[in-house]
Scaffold this motif. Structure first.
Motif, PDB file in Angstrom:
ATOM      1  N   ASP A  54       1.051  -1.189   0.064  1.00 53.95           N
ATOM      2  CA  ASP A  54       0.000   0.125   0.183  1.00 53.95           C
ATOM      3  C   ASP A  54       0.835   1.390  -0.088  1.00 53.95           C
ATOM      4  O   ASP A  54       0.764   2.166   0.722  1.00 53.95           O
ATOM      5  CB  ASP A  54      -1.000   0.060   1.191  1.00 53.95           C
ATOM      6  CG  ASP A  54      -2.058  -1.016   1.288  1.00 53.95           C
ATOM      7  OD1 ASP A  54      -2.283  -1.564  -0.065  1.00 53.95           O
ATOM      8  OD2 ASP A  54      -2.635  -1.619   2.136  1.00 53.95           O
ATOM      9  N   LEU A  78      -6.297   6.531   2.780  1.00 54.11           N
ATOM     10  CA  LEU A  78      -6.613   6.093   0.933  1.00 54.11           C
ATOM     11  C   LEU A  78      -5.630   5.241   0.365  1.00 54.11           C
ATOM     12  O   LEU A  78      -5.820   4.489  -0.601  1.00 54.11           O
ATOM     13  CB  LEU A  78      -6.762   7.408   0.396  1.00 54.11           C
ATOM     14  CG  LEU A  78      -7.765   8.284   0.638  1.00 54.11           C
ATOM     15  CD1 LEU A  78      -7.573   9.844  -0.099  1.00 54.11           C
ATOM     16  CD2 LEU A  78      -8.980   7.662   0.196  1.00 54.11           C
ATOM     17  N   GLU A  81      -6.654   1.454  -0.446  1.00 61.08           N
ATOM     18  CA  GLU A  81      -8.203   1.439  -0.765  1.00 61.08           C
ATOM     19  C   GLU A  81      -8.729   0.963  -1.501  1.00 61.08           C
ATOM     20  O   GLU A  81      -9.723   0.035  -1.895  1.00 61.08           O
ATOM     21  CB  GLU A  81      -8.708   3.016  -0.382  1.00 61.08           C
ATOM     22  CG  GLU A  81     -10.250   2.849  -0.067  1.00 61.08           C
ATOM     23  CD  GLU A  81     -10.852   4.170  -0.005  1.00 61.08           C
ATOM     24  OE1 GLU A  81     -11.515   4.516   0.707  1.00 61.08           O
ATOM     25  OE2 GLU A  81     -10.451   5.061  -1.132  1.00 61.08           O
ATOM     26  N   TYR A  82      -8.127   1.327  -2.908  1.00 56.03           N
ATOM     27  CA  TYR A  82      -8.743   0.847  -4.309  1.00 56.03           C
ATOM     28  C   TYR A  82      -8.344  -0.623  -4.266  1.00 56.03           C
ATOM     29  O   TYR A  82      -9.395  -1.456  -4.776  1.00 56.03           O
ATOM     30  CB  TYR A  82      -8.008   1.566  -5.301  1.00 56.03           C
ATOM     31  CG  TYR A  82      -8.283   1.047  -6.673  1.00 56.03           C
ATOM     32  CD1 TYR A  82      -9.716   1.684  -7.148  1.00 56.03           C
ATOM     33  CD2 TYR A  82      -7.936   0.058  -7.562  1.00 56.03           C
ATOM     34  CE1 TYR A  82     -10.217   1.443  -8.620  1.00 56.03           C
ATOM     35  CE2 TYR A  82      -8.515  -0.197  -8.697  1.00 56.03           C
ATOM     36  CZ  TYR A  82      -9.488   0.417  -9.363  1.00 56.03           C
ATOM     37  OH  TYR A  82     -10.042   0.358 -10.174  1.00 56.03           O
ATOM     38  N   ARG A  83      -7.331  -1.150  -3.825  1.00 50.72           N
ATOM     39  CA  ARG A  83      -6.981  -2.840  -3.879  1.00 50.72           C
ATOM     40  C   ARG A  83      -8.034  -3.418  -2.989  1.00 50.72           C
ATOM     41  O   ARG A  83      -8.549  -4.376  -3.349  1.00 50.72           O
ATOM     42  CB  ARG A  83      -5.636  -3.001  -3.469  1.00 50.72           C
ATOM     43  CG  ARG A  83      -5.167  -4.285  -3.622  1.00 50.72           C
ATOM     44  CD  ARG A  83      -3.833  -4.648  -3.297  1.00 50.72           C
ATOM     45  NE  ARG A  83      -3.418  -3.941  -2.031  1.00 50.72           N
ATOM     46  CZ  ARG A  83      -3.556  -4.291  -0.813  1.00 50.72           C
ATOM     47  NH1 ARG A  83      -4.321  -5.398  -0.591  1.00 50.72           N
ATOM     48  NH2 ARG A  83      -3.332  -3.720   0.200  1.00 50.72           N
ATOM     49  N   ARG A  84      -8.069  -2.674  -1.657  1.00 56.33           N
ATOM     50  CA  ARG A  84      -9.018  -3.437  -0.858  1.00 56.33           C
ATOM     51  C   ARG A  84     -10.562  -3.384  -1.162  1.00 56.33           C
ATOM     52  O   ARG A  84     -11.120  -4.447  -1.199  1.00 56.33           O
ATOM     53  CB  ARG A  84      -8.995  -2.884   0.605  1.00 56.33           C
ATOM     54  CG  ARG A  84      -7.685  -2.942   1.273  1.00 56.33           C
ATOM     55  CD  ARG A  84      -7.600  -2.420   2.844  1.00 56.33           C
ATOM     56  NE  ARG A  84      -7.929  -0.872   2.606  1.00 56.33           N
ATOM     57  CZ  ARG A  84      -7.270   0.047   2.691  1.00 56.33           C
ATOM     58  NH1 ARG A  84      -5.821  -0.241   2.469  1.00 56.33           N
ATOM     59  NH2 ARG A  84      -7.483   1.292   2.786  1.00 56.33           N
ATOM     60  N   ASN A  85     -10.975  -2.377  -1.693  1.00 50.50           N
ATOM     61  CA  ASN A  85     -12.318  -2.373  -2.246  1.00 50.50           C
ATOM     62  C   ASN A  85     -12.503  -3.170  -3.345  1.00 50.50           C
ATOM     63  O   ASN A  85     -13.928  -3.604  -3.705  1.00 50.50           O
ATOM     64  CB  ASN A  85     -12.739  -0.902  -2.314  1.00 50.50           C
ATOM     65  CG  ASN A  85     -12.927  -0.036  -0.977  1.00 50.50           C
ATOM     66  OD1 ASN A  85     -12.741  -0.624   0.143  1.00 50.50           O
ATOM     67  ND2 ASN A  85     -13.014   1.421  -1.183  1.00 50.50           N
ATOM     68  N   SER A  86     -11.653  -3.324  -4.169  1.00 42.66           N
ATOM     69  CA  SER A  86     -11.929  -4.240  -5.326  1.00 42.66           C
ATOM     70  C   SER A  86     -11.980  -5.588  -5.237  1.00 42.66           C
ATOM     71  O   SER A  86     -12.099  -6.295  -6.103  1.00 42.66           O
ATOM     72  CB  SER A  86     -10.582  -3.863  -6.568  1.00 42.66           C
ATOM     73  OG  SER A  86      -9.636  -4.476  -5.980  1.00 42.66           O
ATOM     74  N   GLY A  87     -11.559  -6.087  -3.996  1.00 41.16           N
ATOM     75  CA  GLY A  87     -11.625  -7.509  -3.798  1.00 41.16           C
ATOM     76  C   GLY A  87     -10.381  -8.219  -4.398  1.00 41.16           C
ATOM     77  O   GLY A  87     -10.302  -9.324  -4.753  1.00 41.16           O
ATOM     78  N   TRP A  88      -9.284  -7.393  -4.635  1.00 40.56           N
ATOM     79  CA  TRP A  88      -8.371  -8.122  -5.351  1.00 40.56           C
ATOM     80  C   TRP A  88      -7.384  -9.015  -4.663  1.00 40.56           C
ATOM     81  O   TRP A  88      -6.862  -9.987  -5.506  1.00 40.56           O
ATOM     82  CB  TRP A  88      -7.203  -6.743  -5.728  1.00 40.56           C
ATOM     83  CG  TRP A  88      -6.121  -6.926  -6.669  1.00 40.56           C
ATOM     84  CD1 TRP A  88      -4.816  -7.244  -6.142  1.00 40.56           C
ATOM     85  CD2 TRP A  88      -6.106  -7.226  -8.058  1.00 40.56           C
ATOM     86  NE1 TRP A  88      -4.041  -7.434  -7.443  1.00 40.56           N
ATOM     87  CE2 TRP A  88      -4.874  -7.463  -8.373  1.00 40.56           C
ATOM     88  CE3 TRP A  88      -7.372  -7.120  -8.837  1.00 40.56           C
ATOM     89  CZ2 TRP A  88      -4.644  -7.423  -9.969  1.00 40.56           C
ATOM     90  CZ3 TRP A  88      -7.073  -7.107 -10.475  1.00 40.56           C
ATOM     91  CH2 TRP A  88      -5.583  -7.823 -10.735  1.00 40.56           C
ATOM     92  N   GLU A  90      -8.610 -11.361  -2.898  1.00 40.28           N
ATOM     93  CA  GLU A  90      -9.525 -12.325  -2.332  1.00 40.28           C
ATOM     94  C   GLU A  90      -8.957 -13.720  -2.387  1.00 40.28           C
ATOM     95  O   GLU A  90      -9.386 -14.430  -1.508  1.00 40.28           O
ATOM     96  CB  GLU A  90     -10.818 -12.252  -3.327  1.00 40.28           C
ATOM     97  CG  GLU A  90     -12.153 -13.255  -2.886  1.00 40.28           C
ATOM     98  CD  GLU A  90     -13.090 -13.215  -3.598  1.00 40.28           C
ATOM     99  OE1 GLU A  90     -14.029 -13.908  -3.444  1.00 40.28           O
ATOM    100  OE2 GLU A  90     -13.076 -12.570  -4.907  1.00 40.28           O
TER     101      GLU A  90
END
Length: 114
Positions: A54, A78, A81-88, A90
């Protein structure tokens, strides 16, 4: 557009350099990635998605730079955040199922072995 790499978080894995389709990033003399060609960034977010530390922030505005203050950005939550919210991540624990969309040879190899 890519705005910031937080050196204190960066592990110098250079995965971001490898995945960037526009060669925006390059390793410096010490092997740590730097933003070499910011205006070439197409805001695809691949560098931010693949940065497991991050340490990268990409602003969603692809047309203009939006300089960021490192301390403010770190405090905001932030980073990543994009990686976490995308489910990347998983399937991060499963080596054969990790997100490797940019490495199509792995996709084809898995498909042939099915």
């Amino acid at each position: 557009m890519i705005e910031l790499i937080v050196e204190s978080r960066c592990t110098a894995c250079n995965t971001c350099v490898e995945v960037c389709p526009r060669d925006v990033l390059t390793p410096d003399e010490g092997g740590v990635p730097i933003i070499a060609y910011q205006t070439d960034c197409q805001t695809c977010f691949l560098c931010e998605l693949y940065c497991r530390a991050d340490a990268i922030y990409v602003h969603p505005d692809a047309g203009h730079a939006h300089p960021q203050d490192k301390a403010t950005l770190e405090a905001s939550g932030l980073l990543g955040e994009y990686r976490r919210n995308s489910g990347w991540d998983e399937w991060a624990e499963h080596k054969d199922l990790q997100n490797q969309h940019w490495r199509m040879e792995d996709v084809f190899r898995r498909a042939r072995s099915s």
